[in-house]
Design a protein around this motif. Sequence first.
Motif, mmCIF file in Angstrom:
data_model
loop_
_atom_site.group_PDB
_atom_site.id
_atom_site.type_symbol
_atom_site.label_atom_id
_atom_site.label_comp_id
_atom_site.label_asym_id
_atom_site.label_seq_id
_atom_site.Cartn_x
_atom_site.Cartn_y
_atom_site.Cartn_z
ATOM 1 N N THR A 67 2.319 -14.907 -0.546
ATOM 2 C CA THR A 67 1.361 -14.841 -1.643
ATOM 3 C C THR A 67 2.012 -14.046 -2.774
ATOM 4 N N SER A 71 -1.288 -11.497 -7.143
ATOM 5 C CA SER A 71 -2.551 -11.708 -6.422
ATOM 6 C C SER A 71 -2.805 -10.591 -5.416
ATOM 7 N N TYR A 75 -6.363 -8.413 -6.312
ATOM 8 C CA TYR A 75 -7.529 -8.976 -5.620
ATOM 9 C C TYR A 75 -7.705 -8.162 -4.342
ATOM 10 N N ILE A 282 -5.017 -17.735 -0.531
ATOM 11 C CA ILE A 282 -4.968 -17.485 -1.971
ATOM 12 C C ILE A 282 -3.780 -18.252 -2.574
ATOM 13 N N ALA B 39 -7.136 -14.161 -8.740
ATOM 14 C CA ALA B 39 -6.430 -14.684 -7.573
ATOM 15 C C ALA B 39 -7.221 -15.771 -6.855
ATOM 16 N N ASN B 40 -8.537 -15.739 -6.987
ATOM 17 C CA ASN B 40 -9.383 -16.705 -6.280
ATOM 18 C C ASN B 40 -10.306 -17.406 -7.278
#
Lengths: 313, 206
Positions: A67, A71, A75, A282, B39-40
Amino acid sequence: MLIKRWDPSAPKPSEITPKALWLDRRRFLAMSAGTVAAGALLGPSQAWARNLPAYREGAVTLDEDLTDRDSITSYNNFYEFGPDKSDPKRHAAGLVTDPWTVTIEGECARPGVVDVDALMARHDLEERIYRLRCVEAWSMVIPWVGMELGPVLKAFEPTANAKWVEFTTLFDPEQMPGQRRDVLPWPYVEALRMDEAMHPLTMLAVGLYGEVLPPQNGAPLRLVVPWKYGFKSIKSIVKIRFTEEMPRTTWNIQAPSEYGIFANVNPRVSHPRWSQRRERRIGEFQRRETLMFNGYEEQVAGLYAGMDLAKWY
Amino acid sequence: MVLRSFKPLVFTLCLLPLVWLLWKWTGVLGLTGGGGLGANPIEATNRFLGDWALRFLLIGLAVTPLRLLTGQARVMRYRRMLGLFAFFYAGLHLASYVVLDQFFDWAEIWADISERLYITLGMAAFLLLLPLALTSSAGMIKRLGAARWKRLHLLVYPAAVLAVIHYFLMIKADYTQPLLYACILALLFGLRGIGRGHHARGRGHP
């Protein structure tokens, strides 16, 4: 019995960090004097003020795409810095993580206080690429840098009564704005059964993507238990306590019917809020099947032999 | 005549959240530097549309209290449009769940609706809004008759209550946001009661 606390083959701290850097860090510390304001002023990279020592690359690898770093660091579920997943990145940058000590308590022969730098110098650091599966049905693949938890715990010589290990996150509403309201019963507490804690997959992470762990990811020291839902992997640890009784853990106190003490990733046991059958990785559009024990079944299933995993969720 | 020109303005304002979302998606898909949705993006989209469905429901429910308090009957001409926008965003919220989130996995969707109370209630709220949207035209009012039409449209109250509970139940911790919506809804109900009281007294003693 004397437990070896220093591995003679391990590099000494002086070999790892050049003296100039090391002095620079001390100077920086003296200058910032642990103030949040200074940390915020100087920007996060300086506020963390810790260099990652040498580590063994590729100790545990995974044939899956990583990932992206952005991110992983933007997150985050870290309610100490706010309930929204974008809050930690915004509010954690000023967290003072150096100096940082961890208090060792409970059923062990060598309780006390250890410095994170000392821990990092004493134990082999290695890069391990693990899946992270959140109970909210999303997942990531993360290149951690850290140390196996087992040898760290053994050094404190847990007694025969030590059946569980309890971990506690820093409680400091000054630095952690999320703690100014009783959103969760602070401080955050998590726990592992002794055999889970001693399992070779269980690690204490100090780094991410080859750099020191960013505050929003649990700097300077966090637990990583890859076969359990992410909330078990407690961040910014300040206390480790060995206990005989099963500890009460934060999310389990908050909603016992939703968050069990084991919280093993299990696609067959549905959560009241989320089907756990599938997950969103993700960066991917469609959901993928969730694997038993998050894909670590072969390694960890033995820990739960004979247990009803629907009852002990 | 001057007032009539506000309708296109209100209509355009109501579309702004959707325009913003579509702009963000051009960033998600790499078509523009539109910033993206984190990110989502699928989760962010679903939450965003749910938020706006609830907001428009509350804005729509604020029209009558506003009339009762201010005595300005002309605010009523915006009520239908606001109500339809609430339904529009609720429909998009549902569509993003079915298409983006679950990608037409009907078995999983059915399991969600039947097993997870917050989804059950969210779906119920949408189903309550559906007949209201379908009977929103002047022709339908005439066909149903004003009294029956009014009775049917009382369904908006349980729909709003269910929507707020739906929000409450999906929160893991920190109930600030759903509490805020619950308070606004309670306030709107309260104002309606008080306003009606004044109105009735006013009529009783001209």
